[in-house]
Design an enzyme around this catalytic site. Structure first.
Site, PDB file in Angstrom:
ATOM      1  N   CYS A 122      -2.992 -14.218  -3.223  1.00  0.00           N
ATOM      2  CA  CYS A 122      -2.842 -14.635  -1.838  1.00  0.00           C
ATOM      3  C   CYS A 122      -2.951 -16.022  -1.456  1.00  0.00           C
ATOM      4  CB  CYS A 122      -3.659 -13.814  -0.717  1.00  0.00           C
ATOM      5  SG  CYS A 122      -5.411 -14.202  -0.973  1.00  0.00           S
ATOM      6  N   ASP A 153     -16.213  -3.637  -4.719  1.00  0.00           N
ATOM      7  CA  ASP A 153     -16.081  -4.814  -4.119  1.00  0.00           C
ATOM      8  C   ASP A 153     -17.587  -5.362  -4.010  1.00  0.00           C
ATOM      9  OD1 ASP A 153     -14.021  -6.055  -1.562  1.00  0.00           O
ATOM     10  OD2 ASP A 153     -16.313  -7.000  -1.641  1.00  0.00           O
ATOM     11  N   SER A 154     -17.833  -6.940  -4.073  1.00  0.00           N
ATOM     12  CA  SER A 154     -19.097  -7.471  -4.056  1.00  0.00           C
ATOM     13  C   SER A 154     -19.756  -7.509  -2.873  1.00  0.00           C
ATOM     14  CB  SER A 154     -18.875  -8.840  -4.696  1.00  0.00           C
ATOM     15  OG  SER A 154     -18.145  -9.536  -3.891  1.00  0.00           O
ATOM     16  N   ARG A 211       0.862  -1.322   0.012  1.00  0.00           N
ATOM     17  CA  ARG A 211      -0.119   0.096  -0.111  1.00  0.00           C
ATOM     18  C   ARG A 211       0.923   1.153  -0.061  1.00  0.00           C
ATOM     19  NH1 ARG A 211      -3.841  -3.295   3.267  1.00  0.00           N
ATOM     20  NH2 ARG A 211      -2.689  -2.972   5.178  1.00  0.00           N
ATOM     21  N   ASP A 263      -6.609  -7.096  -6.107  1.00  0.00           N
ATOM     22  CA  ASP A 263      -6.026  -7.777  -4.964  1.00  0.00           C
ATOM     23  C   ASP A 263      -7.298  -8.592  -4.573  1.00  0.00           C
ATOM     24  OD1 ASP A 263      -4.783  -8.685  -2.769  1.00  0.00           O
ATOM     25  OD2 ASP A 263      -5.524  -7.002  -1.484  1.00  0.00           O
ATOM     26  N   PHE A 310     -11.916  -5.375  -5.466  1.00  0.00           N
ATOM     27  CA  PHE A 310     -11.724  -6.307  -4.147  1.00  0.00           C
ATOM     28  C   PHE A 310     -11.207  -5.425  -3.089  1.00  0.00           C
ATOM     29  CE2 PHE A 310     -10.620  -8.541  -7.981  1.00  0.00           C
ATOM     30  CZ  PHE A 310     -11.592  -9.321  -8.127  1.00  0.00           C
TER      31      PHE A 310
END
Length: 390
Positions: A334, A247-248, A209, A294, A225
């Site tokens: 990830c 984002d969902s 970040r 991400d 995301f």
């Protein structure tokens, strides 16, 4: 007196190289009366002591706590936690006025497999990934309070999602705090350790970040995301021209908005959208010249690897198609079972399919408070690339 498990002939080789797992297929037999979560001694076929650790049913049968024949008692927990803290202090991650958010214990990386402890101000959030650590939680919490020596006052236990078949009850083991704001590099974030993902915040992206902040000046930034909006907040401080978060999850969008407002009240540069990432990428134009991808782990086990790589390829291809010439892409995986080579090949395939020329600017990974045990390469789970798109 600890019970023993006995290995098949030749199955001690990886343990002699200090790999901290014993797989179920390596076990010849065990003493009677062995229960999940018990501390066990691992014995080679020739009768030699090899290791001591927590026993559990499943593919990973023993998570090694020590390769010495020691008592797993208060002194053991105190020593291991003290070692973890001293490393964070030596790296300048603990006791910083501009940062009170860091990972104190990172499982195998801190020689405590199955245990994660994140610090948010005066609250430590403890998470067990093994039954043995779950059973030792109160002993660990007491040792942690002593080792931290006033740095924390509250310890919250959060393992409902990591040990769902046991249905452990989340809650405070020590103290009780309703303060949910933590500081990372001078920025403030609401941390939802009660219902949020992981321990409430993705500390592992802190360094990445900060790198994004350096690239954000004057850019139109899309944070896909977004979850807590961490990348969005850093982009705002980096003087991005506009920042859009997607984002969902409606809960994630609400948290992102709260975190942006916490640091940049009434700043009209930011908007957040509750939408599916693939649909958003499909319909948008080329208005963004910096995109962050991400996503959550696409593969949580080896059987899902093939489909995960297809997902990473598709996702990155959409971003390559939409970025204008000179655009920047921050892209991550990830998934532990996705290696650096797997991920790079998926991203390179995406670039080729999109017909774009791409240069690697940075190869990213997890920060130093998420250390990797040199004998446990599986601990290197976070992979990232910063790419310049022509």
């Amino acid at each position: 007196m600890y019970k023993n498990i006995y290995l098949k002939r030749g199955k001690e080789d990886s343990l002699k190289r200090f790999h901290p797992w014993v797989f179920s297929g390596a076990i010849h037999h065990a003493d009677e009366g062995l229960n999940e979560g018990d501390v066990v001694r691992v014995i080679a076929s020739d009768g030699q002591f090899i290791a001591i650790g927590h026993f559990q049913l499943g593919s990973i049968a023993v998570r090694v706590l020590s390769f010495r024949d020691v008592e797993i008692d208060d002194n053991f927990w105190h020593s291991r936690l003290k070692s973890a803290l001293l490393m964070r202090i030596s790296l300048g991650m603990a006791d910083r006025t501009s940062n009170n958010t860091y990972r104190l214990v990172h499982g195998e990386g801190d020689l405590l497999p199955g245990l994660v402890i994140d610090v948010y101000g005066e609250t430590a959030v403890m998470q067990a990934h093994s039954i043995g650590m779950h059973m030792a939680r109160k002993q660990i919490a007491d040792a942690l309070l002593t080792v931290m020596d006033g740095r924390i006052r509250h310890i919250y236990y959060k393992s409902e999602t990591t040990l769902p078949y046991m249905e452990p009850e989340n809650g405070f083991l020590i103290g009780e705090s309703h303060e949910d704001t933590a500081m990372e590099n001078g920025l403030l974030f609401h941390v939802d350790w009660l219902k949020g993902q992981k321990t409430g915040f993705f500390i592992d992206q802190r360094d990445n970040r900060q790198l994004l902040e350096q690239y954000a000046r004057g850019k139109s930034v899309l944070n896909m995301f977004c979850y807590t909006g961490g990348f969005s907040v850093y982009a705002m401080r980096g003087q991005a021209r506009l920042v859009h978060s997607v984002d969902s999850s409606a809960k994630a969008i609400d948290l992102t908005r709260r975190n942006v407002e916490l640091n940049f009240a009434n700043d009209e540069r930011h908007e957040a959208f509750c939408e599916d990432a693939f649909k958003y990428l499909e319909k948008m134009d080329n208005q963004y010249n910096l995109i962050i991808l991400d996503p959550p782990a696409f593969a949580k086990h080896r059987g899902a690897l093939h489909n995960a790589l297809k997902g990473y390829t598709r996702l990155n291809m959409k971003a390559f198609e939409k970025l204008p010439k000179g655009g920047i892409l921050f892209t991550f995986s990830c998934s532990q079972v996705v290696t650096k080579d797997h991920f790079r090949n998926a991203v390179f395939t995406a670039a080729a399919m999109a017909g774009r020329k791409v240069r690697i600017l940075h190869q990213l990974h997890q920060p130093a408070d998420h250390p990797i045990n040199i004998y446990h390469p599986e601990g290197e789970y976070l992979k990232g690339l910063v790419l310049y798109v022509e």
